[in-house]
Design a protein around this motif. Structure first.
Motif, PDB file in Angstrom:
ATOM      1  N   SER A  79       0.833  -1.205   0.000  1.00 59.13           N
ATOM      2  CA  SER A  79       0.000   0.000   0.000  1.00 59.13           C
ATOM      3  C   SER A  79       0.869   1.257   0.000  1.00 59.13           C
ATOM      4  O   SER A  79       0.558   2.249  -0.683  1.00 59.13           O
ATOM      5  N   TYR A  80       1.948   1.211   0.755  1.00 62.43           N
ATOM      6  CA  TYR A  80       2.918   2.318   0.782  1.00 62.43           C
ATOM      7  C   TYR A  80       3.520   2.527  -0.605  1.00 62.43           C
ATOM      8  O   TYR A  80       3.543   3.662  -1.131  1.00 62.43           O
ATOM      9  N   ALA A  81       3.979   1.452  -1.221  1.00 63.36           N
ATOM     10  CA  ALA A  81       4.615   1.563  -2.533  1.00 63.36           C
ATOM     11  C   ALA A  81       3.624   2.013  -3.604  1.00 63.36           C
ATOM     12  O   ALA A  81       3.916   2.913  -4.410  1.00 63.36           O
ATOM     13  N   PHE A  82       2.433   1.409  -3.617  1.00 64.90           N
ATOM     14  CA  PHE A  82       1.444   1.780  -4.621  1.00 64.90           C
ATOM     15  C   PHE A  82       0.971   3.221  -4.421  1.00 64.90           C
ATOM     16  O   PHE A  82       0.693   3.934  -5.387  1.00 64.90           O
ATOM     17  N   GLY A  83       0.863   3.637  -3.165  1.00 67.17           N
ATOM     18  CA  GLY A  83       0.487   5.025  -2.905  1.00 67.17           C
ATOM     19  C   GLY A  83       1.500   5.994  -3.480  1.00 67.17           C
ATOM     20  O   GLY A  83       1.149   6.975  -4.156  1.00 67.17           O
ATOM     21  N   LEU A  84       2.782   5.739  -3.232  1.00 66.63           N
ATOM     22  CA  LEU A  84       3.833   6.593  -3.793  1.00 66.63           C
ATOM     23  C   LEU A  84       3.798   6.560  -5.322  1.00 66.63           C
ATOM     24  O   LEU A  84       4.044   7.581  -5.976  1.00 66.63           O
TER      25      LEU A  84
END
Length: 238
Positions: A79-84
């Motif tokens: 979720s962190y990576a996709f958000g960025l």
């Protein structure tokens, strides 16, 4: 920032359907524009979503690793990576340390350690904020972490909030239900999935949400489940 979100009552089906329909129309229009313009979402290299080396980030990661099953930890990291990777959707700068901490802790309320009587988003938000304050994060930033966690699944609301809140909403939604896939570069998706594997995620997450709704039938997620969210999640794939 306005007052903290301290309750998330069960929304009505009509209201939720309105938000979902509006989101679906917006997404369809965005997809159509991308096809017409032959636009490709920007590629995000792995170093851009590396875990921050700040003491707070490392302590947050350690806490979540200790209390979460691996499938839930990896979901938070994806979720962190996709958000960025969808930062182009908000076009505003973010505090990456705050974004990481809020992202990695956003499902704390689904763990045995932090489960409570309130809906899981509020339980997790409270725990995340207290953690941040104990580790000397500025109160304003700790409040932002709280709101990231509290609102991460708030359909029709989160995308209009601070960029950190909006991007976690997008990142978690992409990972859980395959939403906004057209806003993610295909190579980025493949690399994120390789780095933070999905193994066991769908059955594990579905079980956690089912348990949440059974224990708390008036919780926020209950309306989404009644409208078929778990079926959508089960069918979603990259």
């Amino acid at each position: 920032m306005s007052a903290l979100t301290t309750t998330k009552p069960k929304p009505g089906k009509a209201c939720m359907l309105c938000h979902l329909a509006s989101g679906a129309v917006t997404s369809s229009l965005s997809k159509a524009r991308s096809r017409i313009r032959r636009h490709q979402p920007p590629y995000l290299p792995p170093e851009a979503y590396a875990i921050p080396d700040s003491a707070l980030s490392q302590k947050a990661l350690a806490l979540v690793t200790e209390c979460s099953p691996t499938f839930l930890l990896n979901h938070s990291l994806r979720s962190y990576a996709f958000g960025l990777a969808m930062a182009h959707k908000v076009k505003q700068p973010i505090d990456q340390e705050v974004f990481f901490v809020g992202s990695v802790m956003h499902d704390l309320g689904l763990t045995e350690t932090y489960a409570g009587a309130e809906t899981f988003e509020i339980e997790g938000a409270r725990a995340a904020r207290e953690f941040c304050l104990r580790h000397d994060l500025a109160p304003q930033k700790a409040d932002l972490v709280h709101e990231m966690v509290a609102l991460h699944n708030s359909v029709g609301v989160a995308h209009r909030c601070d960029p950190e809140i909006a991007l976690l909403h997008f990142g978690a939604g992409a990972d859980v239900a395959g939403l906004w896939g057209h806003d993610l570069n295909r190579r980025t998706i493949a690399e994120v999935l390789a780095r933070f594997p999905e193994e066991g995620f769908k059955p594990g997450m579905i079980a956690l949400i089912e348990q949440e709704v059974q224990r708390k039938p008036q919780s926020y997620m209950s309306t989404l489940v009644e409208l078929g969210f778990l079926k959508q999640m089960a069918k979603a794939c990259w």
